[in-house]
Design an enzyme around this catalytic site. Sequence first.
Site, PDB file in Angstrom:
ATOM      1  N   ASP A  98       0.823  -1.206   0.000  1.00  0.00           N
ATOM      2  CA  ASP A  98       0.000   0.000   0.000  1.00  0.00           C
ATOM      3  C   ASP A  98       0.860   1.261   0.000  1.00  0.00           C
ATOM      4  O   ASP A  98       1.412   1.643   1.022  1.00  0.00           O
ATOM      5  CB  ASP A  98      -0.902  -0.021   1.258  1.00  0.00           C
ATOM      6  CG  ASP A  98      -1.722   1.236   1.371  1.00  0.00           C
ATOM      7  OD1 ASP A  98      -2.181   1.554   2.494  1.00  0.00           O
ATOM      8  OD2 ASP A  98      -1.909   1.925   0.355  1.00  0.00           O
ATOM      9  N   ASP A 135      -1.737   5.534  -5.131  1.00  0.00           N
ATOM     10  CA  ASP A 135      -2.130   4.717  -3.989  1.00  0.00           C
ATOM     11  C   ASP A 135      -2.454   3.284  -4.413  1.00  0.00           C
ATOM     12  O   ASP A 135      -3.596   2.971  -4.791  1.00  0.00           O
ATOM     13  CB  ASP A 135      -3.345   5.353  -3.308  1.00  0.00           C
ATOM     14  CG  ASP A 135      -3.731   4.627  -2.039  1.00  0.00           C
ATOM     15  OD1 ASP A 135      -4.634   5.107  -1.328  1.00  0.00           O
ATOM     16  OD2 ASP A 135      -3.129   3.578  -1.760  1.00  0.00           O
TER      17      ASP A 135
HETATM   18  C1  LIG Z   1     -10.107  -4.478   4.254  1.00  0.00           C
HETATM   19  C2  LIG Z   1      -9.176  -3.363   3.742  1.00  0.00           C
HETATM   20  C3  LIG Z   1      -9.503  -2.031   3.922  1.00  0.00           C
HETATM   21  C4  LIG Z   1      -8.662  -1.028   3.457  1.00  0.00           C
HETATM   22  C5  LIG Z   1      -7.501  -1.370   2.808  1.00  0.00           C
HETATM   23  C6  LIG Z   1      -6.634  -0.341   2.278  1.00  0.00           C
HETATM   24  N1  LIG Z   1      -5.362  -0.542   1.974  1.00  0.00           N
HETATM   25  O1  LIG Z   1      -4.884   0.593   1.495  1.00  0.00           O
HETATM   26  C7  LIG Z   1      -5.902   1.462   1.439  1.00  0.00           C
HETATM   27  C8  LIG Z   1      -5.760   2.807   0.811  1.00  0.00           C
HETATM   28  C9  LIG Z   1      -6.616   3.850   1.411  1.00  0.00           C
HETATM   29  C10 LIG Z   1      -5.703   4.663   2.258  1.00  0.00           C
HETATM   30  O2  LIG Z   1      -6.095   4.489   3.564  1.00  0.00           O
HETATM   31  C11 LIG Z   1      -4.309   4.147   2.063  1.00  0.00           C
HETATM   32  N2  LIG Z   1      -4.370   3.252   0.908  1.00  0.00           N
HETATM   33  N3  LIG Z   1      -7.009   0.931   1.947  1.00  0.00           N
HETATM   34  C12 LIG Z   1      -7.163  -2.703   2.634  1.00  0.00           C
HETATM   35  C13 LIG Z   1      -8.015  -3.675   3.095  1.00  0.00           C
HETATM   36  F1  LIG Z   1      -7.726  -4.969   2.951  1.00  0.00           F
END
Ligand SMILES: Cc1ccc(-c2noc([C@H]3C[C@@H](O)CN3)n2)cc1F
Length: 332
Positions: free
Chosen positions: A34, A218
């Site tokens: 991420d 992102d």
């Molecule tokens: C269940 C779940 C929820 C969210 C995320 C998630 N992972 O990265 C992000 C985006 C949004 C921001 O927060 C930073 N990058 N969102 C992953 C999940 F597996």
Amino acid sequence: DSGSAKTTPEKDDLEYLTPVSIGTPPQVLNLDFDSGSSDLWVFSSELPQSSVSGQSLYDPSKSSTAEEVQGATWNISYGDQSSSNGIVYRDVVNVGGVEFKSQAVEIATTVSSQFTRDTNNDGLLGLAFSSINTVQPQQEKTFFDNILSNLDAPVWTADLKYHAPGTYDFGVIDKSKYTGDITYTDVDQSDGFWMFDVAGYGFGNSTFKAAPFKGIADTGTTLAMIPAEIAGAYYRQVKGAKLDSQQGAYVFPCDSVLPDFIFGVGNARYTIPGKFINYSLLDESDPTTCFGGLQPDMGIGFAILGDILLKSTFVVFDAGTESTPRLGFAKK
Ligand SMILES: Cc1ccc(-c2noc([C@H]3C[C@@H](O)CN3)n2)cc1F
């Protein structure tokens, strides 16, 4: 050092999961890389069983190289209001052959229901800037920051694909993964994100509009959340498209032919195929209504350029030499 790890999409390219080895002997977990956050956290043996539904668990007591970071805790929430928190160990972490011997591995003692339901996702590996790592009382560094000085080049790259596995590379720009030139653009890291200027946009039979807006690259966001007026102009080209007030999102008839979306970086222009923007069914029970891959940003002051956009290009996340980070985009 340099390395390469295969990343595999979940259904509908909801997220891309990458195997990461942790500890001695190695425990392999599949993590969601991420670039929008900066904590490496994992499902762990410390979680209550009710929070686990098939995920692989990291068990520090089974790793001869794990050391607890006394008194350290972490607590994070994501764009969709999901969250997790816990305590911190340091252990050997290996991604695609690149190893760091004392990476902060944040083990979850609590995860929200969205993570419990996400059965193949064993945690996240943050690749934004370490300034937004949530460990207290002393912040920890991201995996990329930790390995940076050992990398042949101060970069990691994302080659995400539509409904197919791709790769995350560290320390190398693999020329076989893109065509033409890489166009670089400066990054403003002041909010801890890979934030850059999108030069403008175009779609279908409209001409390119030089209307710059800021966005973050992102990899952890599935869709592309763009300025509301641009999203509105795009879906006005799609017969039967409407803003579903309940979802706050654009939906349209699944048999719609969606126009390509062009975005600009510097003088370069990149195309998101309309096919990518016909993202998925809105609801498995209604095969006629589909959900758009381009959606309005929630007026947070910048666009969130997630996988829908990133998978149409080869992306270089460059820490830079005199620590002026930059992003590179190339066609592929
Ligand atoms: C269940 C779940 C929820 C969210 C995320 C998630 N992972 O990265 C992000 C985006 C949004 C921001 O927060 C930073 N990058 N969102 C992953 C999940 F597996």
